[in-house]
Scaffold this active site. Structure first.
Site, PDB file in Angstrom:
ATOM      1  N   GLU A 193       3.667   3.388   4.095  1.00  0.00           N
ATOM      2  CA  GLU A 193       2.762   2.271   3.600  1.00  0.00           C
ATOM      3  C   GLU A 193       1.989   1.663   4.448  1.00  0.00           C
ATOM      4  OE1 GLU A 193       5.630   2.512   0.201  1.00  0.00           O
ATOM      5  OE2 GLU A 193       5.656   2.236   2.324  1.00  0.00           O
ATOM      6  N   GLY A 241       5.815   5.235  -2.636  1.00  0.00           N
ATOM      7  CA  GLY A 241       6.291   5.034  -3.996  1.00  0.00           C
ATOM      8  C   GLY A 241       7.406   6.184  -4.340  1.00  0.00           C
ATOM      9  N   GLU A 249      10.570   5.321  -3.003  1.00  0.00           N
ATOM     10  CA  GLU A 249      11.007   4.225  -3.724  1.00  0.00           C
ATOM     11  C   GLU A 249      11.744   4.512  -5.069  1.00  0.00           C
ATOM     12  OE1 GLU A 249       8.676   0.159  -2.581  1.00  0.00           O
ATOM     13  OE2 GLU A 249       7.237   1.855  -2.973  1.00  0.00           O
ATOM     14  N   ALA A 272       2.006   6.368  -4.268  1.00  0.00           N
ATOM     15  CA  ALA A 272       1.307   6.163  -5.360  1.00  0.00           C
ATOM     16  C   ALA A 272      -0.052   6.636  -5.240  1.00  0.00           C
ATOM     17  CB  ALA A 272       1.192   4.549  -5.440  1.00  0.00           C
TER      18      ALA A 272
END
Length: 258
Positions: free
Chosen positions: A134, A111, A114, A66
């Site tokens: 993260e 992300g 993910e 992200a």
């Protein structure tokens, strides 16, 4: 909705490809990019795509994660909204009517991992590097990683990856079950195209039924866990460690956590 940050195509075989197209930012996911992916997923479904491929532009990254420069100063309510957007996109990939394939070429962190976890199949180039990184930003996976990763690689491996923020190469990712296939870099594009063609040639109605049945087998308490993850992720924003972790990343220094 702007599609400046993605490319979208459906070929004559019915193979839809969504490419995150921010190579200079290692395809990091902004709100605009996530919204564009969400729109492209809707269009791919409307066009009855037989296969969906998720890829990253350039030679360095699938999706590096992200957008940290956007996240660093988010409040908890803003983080909750961002988590909900990421979850919507991941869930739309997971429940897409046709098989979905993550073409993991280069870095896949946070992300990006993910998004790959939400796909049915993951193929990695030999030079790919993956990780739920993260924790070093003072947060946790917020788009489904805490739920989908253990289901894929097992509890112990998932905890090590998430607690330590470990980055693993493609060979190790295949060994633990994170990816299903590793391909030499020079052969990667051809193999992705070949796999897409193989899937597109299968009976679409039977594939849809198979995917629905497979997804149902893994549901269990998944919705509860995903909701908990969204709340926990958003609740970390505004803490010292979240600010310090992200500011240190942006300033290219080691963080000093509490």
């Amino acid at each position: 909705m702007s599609r400046d940050t993605i490319a979208f195509d459906v070929d004559d075989r019915g193979v839809a490809t969504i490419t995150i197209d921010r190579p200079e930012q290692l395809n990091a996911l902004t709100v605009e990019t996530l919204e564009a992916v969400e729109g492209a997923l809707d269009e791919a479904a409307d066009r009855d795509a037989r296969v969906l491929m998720i890829a990253g532009a350039g030679d360095e990254a699938f999706v590096a994660g992200a957008d940290i420069s956007y996240m660093v100063d988010m409040s908890t309510p803003e983080a909750q909204a961002y988590a909900e957007l990421g979850h919507r996109v991941a869930e739309a990939i997971e429940t897409f009517p046709a098989p979905t394939v993550a073409a993991v070429d280069g870095y896949a962190f946070g992300g990006g991992c993910e998004l790959a976890l939400a796909c049915d199949l993951r193929v990695a180039a030999e030079s790919a590097v993956l990780g739920q990184t993260e924790i070093d930003l003072g947060i946790i996976p917020g788009w489904g990683g805490t739920q989908r990763l253990p289901a894929l690689v097992g509890d112990e491996v998932a905890r090590r990856l998430i607690f330590l923020g470990e980055r693993i190469d493609a060979a190790e990712a295949a060994e633990v079950g994170f990816v299903g296939e590793v391909v030499a870099d020079a052969e990667f594009d051809d193999r992705i195209d070949e796999l897409a063609g193989e899937l597109a040639a299968k009976p679409a109605t039977a594939l849809r039924a198979a995917k629905e049945a497979l997804n149902a087998a893994g549901e269990g308490a998944g919705a509860t866990g995903l909701a908990l993850e969204r709340r926990a992720w958003a609740g970390l924003f505004g803490t010292h460690d979240q600010r310090e972790g992200m500011e240190a990343f942006l300033e290219k220094r080691e963080p000093e956590f509490e």
